[in-house]
Design a protein around this motif. Structure first.
Motif, PDB file in Angstrom:
ATOM      1  N   ASN A 170      51.484  66.777 -11.787  1.00 51.33           N
ATOM      2  CA  ASN A 170      53.001  67.536 -12.532  1.00 51.33           C
ATOM      3  C   ASN A 170      53.238  68.637 -12.767  1.00 51.33           C
ATOM      4  OD1 ASN A 170      54.510  66.807 -14.592  1.00 51.33           O
ATOM      5  ND2 ASN A 170      53.131  67.288 -16.412  1.00 51.33           N
ATOM      6  N   SER A 171      54.099  69.470 -11.258  1.00 52.68           N
ATOM      7  CA  SER A 171      54.451  70.123 -10.825  1.00 52.68           C
ATOM      8  C   SER A 171      55.887  69.658 -11.592  1.00 52.68           C
ATOM      9  CB  SER A 171      54.556  70.632  -9.347  1.00 52.68           C
ATOM     10  OG  SER A 171      55.423  71.620  -9.520  1.00 52.68           O
ATOM     11  N   GLY A 172      56.975  71.152 -11.794  1.00 58.50           N
ATOM     12  CA  GLY A 172      58.573  70.112 -11.879  1.00 58.50           C
ATOM     13  C   GLY A 172      58.955  70.447 -11.205  1.00 58.50           C
ATOM     14  N   ASP A 173      58.782  70.232  -9.726  1.00 60.33           N
ATOM     15  CA  ASP A 173      60.363  69.857  -8.974  1.00 60.33           C
ATOM     16  C   ASP A 173      58.790  68.946  -8.037  1.00 60.33           C
ATOM     17  OD1 ASP A 173      61.630  68.784  -6.906  1.00 60.33           O
ATOM     18  OD2 ASP A 173      62.032  70.702  -5.467  1.00 60.33           O
ATOM     19  N   MET A 174      59.094  67.453  -8.271  1.00 58.22           N
ATOM     20  CA  MET A 174      57.712  66.481  -7.302  1.00 58.22           C
ATOM     21  C   MET A 174      59.135  65.543  -7.053  1.00 58.22           C
ATOM     22  SD  MET A 174      55.700  65.825  -9.485  1.00 58.22           S
ATOM     23  CE  MET A 174      56.078  65.027 -10.800  1.00 58.22           C
ATOM     24  N   ARG A 175      58.955  65.199  -5.905  1.00 54.90           N
ATOM     25  CA  ARG A 175      59.464  64.358  -4.765  1.00 54.90           C
ATOM     26  C   ARG A 175      58.792  63.278  -4.116  1.00 54.90           C
ATOM     27  NH1 ARG A 175      64.155  67.818  -2.357  1.00 54.90           N
ATOM     28  NH2 ARG A 175      64.192  69.482  -4.442  1.00 54.90           N
ATOM     29  N   LEU A 176      59.292  62.152  -4.299  1.00 50.95           N
ATOM     30  CA  LEU A 176      58.034  61.262  -3.793  1.00 50.95           C
ATOM     31  C   LEU A 176      59.631  60.119  -2.545  1.00 50.95           C
ATOM     32  CD1 LEU A 176      55.648  59.018  -3.083  1.00 50.95           C
ATOM     33  CD2 LEU A 176      56.372  57.882  -4.756  1.00 50.95           C
ATOM     34  N   VAL A 177      58.769  60.604  -0.993  1.00 53.24           N
ATOM     35  CA  VAL A 177      60.212  59.764  -0.531  1.00 53.24           C
ATOM     36  C   VAL A 177      58.754  58.250   0.181  1.00 53.24           C
ATOM     37  CG1 VAL A 177      61.331  59.825   1.922  1.00 53.24           C
ATOM     38  CG2 VAL A 177      60.714  61.973   0.516  1.00 53.24           C
ATOM     39  N   LEU A 178      59.674  57.604   0.239  1.00 60.77           N
ATOM     40  CA  LEU A 178      58.655  55.407   0.825  1.00 60.77           C
ATOM     41  C   LEU A 178      59.798  54.861   1.001  1.00 60.77           C
ATOM     42  CD1 LEU A 178      58.860  53.497  -1.532  1.00 60.77           C
ATOM     43  CD2 LEU A 178      57.538  54.583  -2.872  1.00 60.77           C
ATOM     44  N   VAL A 179      58.716  54.024   1.574  1.00 65.73           N
ATOM     45  CA  VAL A 179      59.802  53.311   2.963  1.00 65.73           C
ATOM     46  C   VAL A 179      59.092  52.148   1.549  1.00 65.73           C
ATOM     47  CG1 VAL A 179      60.298  51.405   4.980  1.00 65.73           C
ATOM     48  CG2 VAL A 179      60.621  54.008   4.818  1.00 65.73           C
ATOM     49  N   PRO A 180      59.678  51.048   1.372  1.00 63.79           N
ATOM     50  CA  PRO A 180      59.184  49.522   0.552  1.00 63.79           C
ATOM     51  C   PRO A 180      57.749  48.936   2.083  1.00 63.79           C
ATOM     52  CG  PRO A 180      61.648  49.189  -0.463  1.00 63.79           C
ATOM     53  CD  PRO A 180      61.027  50.659   1.387  1.00 63.79           C
ATOM     54  N   VAL A 181      57.623  48.658   1.543  1.00 63.93           N
ATOM     55  CA  VAL A 181      55.737  47.459   2.067  1.00 63.93           C
ATOM     56  C   VAL A 181      56.366  46.160   2.861  1.00 63.93           C
ATOM     57  CG1 VAL A 181      53.628  47.193   2.615  1.00 63.93           C
ATOM     58  CG2 VAL A 181      54.163  49.298   0.857  1.00 63.93           C
ATOM     59  N   ILE A 182      57.156  45.792   3.825  1.00 64.14           N
ATOM     60  CA  ILE A 182      57.853  44.598   4.362  1.00 64.14           C
ATOM     61  C   ILE A 182      56.937  43.780   4.680  1.00 64.14           C
ATOM     62  CG2 ILE A 182      59.738  45.457   4.398  1.00 64.14           C
ATOM     63  CD1 ILE A 182      59.722  45.511   7.530  1.00 64.14           C
ATOM     64  N   GLU A 183      55.782  44.361   4.741  1.00 65.84           N
ATOM     65  CA  GLU A 183      54.626  43.389   5.840  1.00 65.84           C
ATOM     66  C   GLU A 183      53.837  42.534   4.473  1.00 65.84           C
ATOM     67  OE1 GLU A 183      54.819  46.653   5.965  1.00 65.84           O
ATOM     68  OE2 GLU A 183      55.212  46.850   7.992  1.00 65.84           O
ATOM     69  N   LEU A 184      53.491  42.422   3.675  1.00 62.07           N
ATOM     70  CA  LEU A 184      53.193  42.069   2.329  1.00 62.07           C
ATOM     71  C   LEU A 184      53.600  40.160   2.105  1.00 62.07           C
ATOM     72  CD1 LEU A 184      53.223  45.151  -0.001  1.00 62.07           C
ATOM     73  CD2 LEU A 184      51.721  44.678   1.415  1.00 62.07           C
ATOM     74  N   VAL A 207      67.419  64.830   0.162  1.00 63.14           N
ATOM     75  CA  VAL A 207      65.598  65.553   0.185  1.00 63.14           C
ATOM     76  C   VAL A 207      65.264  66.261   0.133  1.00 63.14           C
ATOM     77  CG1 VAL A 207      63.282  64.553   1.056  1.00 63.14           C
ATOM     78  CG2 VAL A 207      64.530  62.744   1.020  1.00 63.14           C
ATOM     79  N   THR A 208      65.996  67.674   1.492  1.00 60.43           N
ATOM     80  CA  THR A 208      65.947  68.445   1.681  1.00 60.43           C
ATOM     81  C   THR A 208      66.321  68.920   0.814  1.00 60.43           C
ATOM     82  OG1 THR A 208      67.322  68.591   3.163  1.00 60.43           O
ATOM     83  CG2 THR A 208      65.320  68.263   3.698  1.00 60.43           C
ATOM     84  N   ALA A 209      67.742  69.059  -0.006  1.00 59.54           N
ATOM     85  CA  ALA A 209      68.623  70.286  -0.823  1.00 59.54           C
ATOM     86  C   ALA A 209      67.729  70.670  -2.025  1.00 59.54           C
ATOM     87  CB  ALA A 209      69.393  69.173  -1.047  1.00 59.54           C
ATOM     88  N   GLY A 210      67.646  71.750  -2.560  1.00 55.74           N
ATOM     89  CA  GLY A 210      67.217  72.738  -2.923  1.00 55.74           C
ATOM     90  C   GLY A 210      66.014  72.141  -3.538  1.00 55.74           C
ATOM     91  N   ILE A 211      65.593  72.166  -1.714  1.00 50.65           N
ATOM     92  CA  ILE A 211      63.633  72.330  -1.694  1.00 50.65           C
ATOM     93  C   ILE A 211      63.721  74.299  -1.962  1.00 50.65           C
ATOM     94  CG2 ILE A 211      61.719  72.899  -0.064  1.00 50.65           C
ATOM     95  CD1 ILE A 211      63.206  70.391   0.852  1.00 50.65           C
ATOM     96  N   GLY A 212      62.133  74.350  -3.206  1.00 51.62           N
ATOM     97  CA  GLY A 212      61.482  75.747  -2.731  1.00 51.62           C
ATOM     98  C   GLY A 212      60.641  75.903  -3.234  1.00 51.62           C
ATOM     99  N   SER A 213      59.957  77.081  -3.053  1.00 49.21           N
ATOM    100  CA  SER A 213      58.034  77.272  -2.563  1.00 49.21           C
ATOM    101  C   SER A 213      57.411  76.215  -4.157  1.00 49.21           C
ATOM    102  CB  SER A 213      58.119  78.809  -2.544  1.00 49.21           C
ATOM    103  OG  SER A 213      57.843  79.394  -3.792  1.00 49.21           O
ATOM    104  N   LYS A 214      57.734  75.361  -5.116  1.00 48.47           N
ATOM    105  CA  LYS A 214      57.024  75.309  -5.964  1.00 48.47           C
ATOM    106  C   LYS A 214      57.558  73.694  -5.912  1.00 48.47           C
ATOM    107  CE  LYS A 214      55.759  79.025  -8.261  1.00 48.47           C
ATOM    108  NZ  LYS A 214      54.581  79.231  -9.097  1.00 48.47           N
ATOM    109  N   SER A 215      58.754  73.224  -4.841  1.00 52.27           N
ATOM    110  CA  SER A 215      58.808  71.913  -4.395  1.00 52.27           C
ATOM    111  C   SER A 215      57.093  70.876  -4.084  1.00 52.27           C
ATOM    112  CB  SER A 215      59.699  72.027  -3.561  1.00 52.27           C
ATOM    113  OG  SER A 215      61.196  71.860  -4.342  1.00 52.27           O
ATOM    114  N   ILE A 216      57.358  69.628  -4.282  1.00 55.81           N
ATOM    115  CA  ILE A 216      55.979  68.895  -3.875  1.00 55.81           C
ATOM    116  C   ILE A 216      56.623  67.863  -2.989  1.00 55.81           C
ATOM    117  CG2 ILE A 216      53.912  67.584  -4.704  1.00 55.81           C
ATOM    118  CD1 ILE A 216      52.851  69.606  -6.418  1.00 55.81           C
ATOM    119  N   ILE A 217      56.766  67.423  -2.251  1.00 51.91           N
ATOM    120  CA  ILE A 217      56.824  66.108  -1.287  1.00 51.91           C
ATOM    121  C   ILE A 217      56.027  65.701  -0.779  1.00 51.91           C
ATOM    122  CG2 ILE A 217      58.620  65.526   0.350  1.00 51.91           C
ATOM    123  CD1 ILE A 217      60.145  68.536  -0.649  1.00 51.91           C
TER     124      ILE A 217
END
Length: 115
Positions: free
Chosen positions: A18-32, A90-100
């Motif tokens: 629960n950080s201020g700048d959290m980012r999740l990058v994902l790809v849908p799972v097509i093998e299901l 994804v990379t726009a505005g990344i800071g030292s406290k960003s969690i990706i």
């Protein structure tokens, strides 16, 4: 490679941080196979309460994720088909406290930019 369980773990991890700048990058799972729609709807429900930016590479299962997200989700979800545009977002505005968190077969362009 991603699975419903690994995406769930990534979402739960970000929720616990629960950080201020959290980012999740994902790809849908097509093998299901037949389970794909239901799995992505469950993923959408988990994202509903996650106060993070979510970047999804590819439009597979978009309607199912949106169905799970429901009305007024906390997550800001964006879809991309172009790796270069995904990388820029994804990379726009990344800071030292960003969690990706990267989940699945993320384009190498994005992985390399974050290293």
């Amino acid at each position: 490679s991603a699975s419903e369980a690994s995406i769930t773990n990534a979402i739960e991890y970000l929720a616990s941080v629960n950080s201020g700048d959290m980012r999740l990058v994902l790809v849908p799972v097509i093998e299901l196979g037949e389970e794909g729609s239901a799995a992505h709807e469950r993923i959408g429900r988990l994202l509903h309460t996650l106060p993070a930016r979510v970047y999804i590479y590819g439009n597979e299962y978009q309607k199912d994720i949106l169905k799970g997200l429901g009305h007024l989700p906390k997550a800001m979800v964006l879809w991309f088909e172009d790796a270069k545009k995904l990388n820029e977002a994804v990379t726009a505005g990344i800071g030292s406290k960003s969690i990706i968190v990267l989940e699945g077969r993320i384009p190498s362009l994005v992985r390399e930019a974050l290293l």
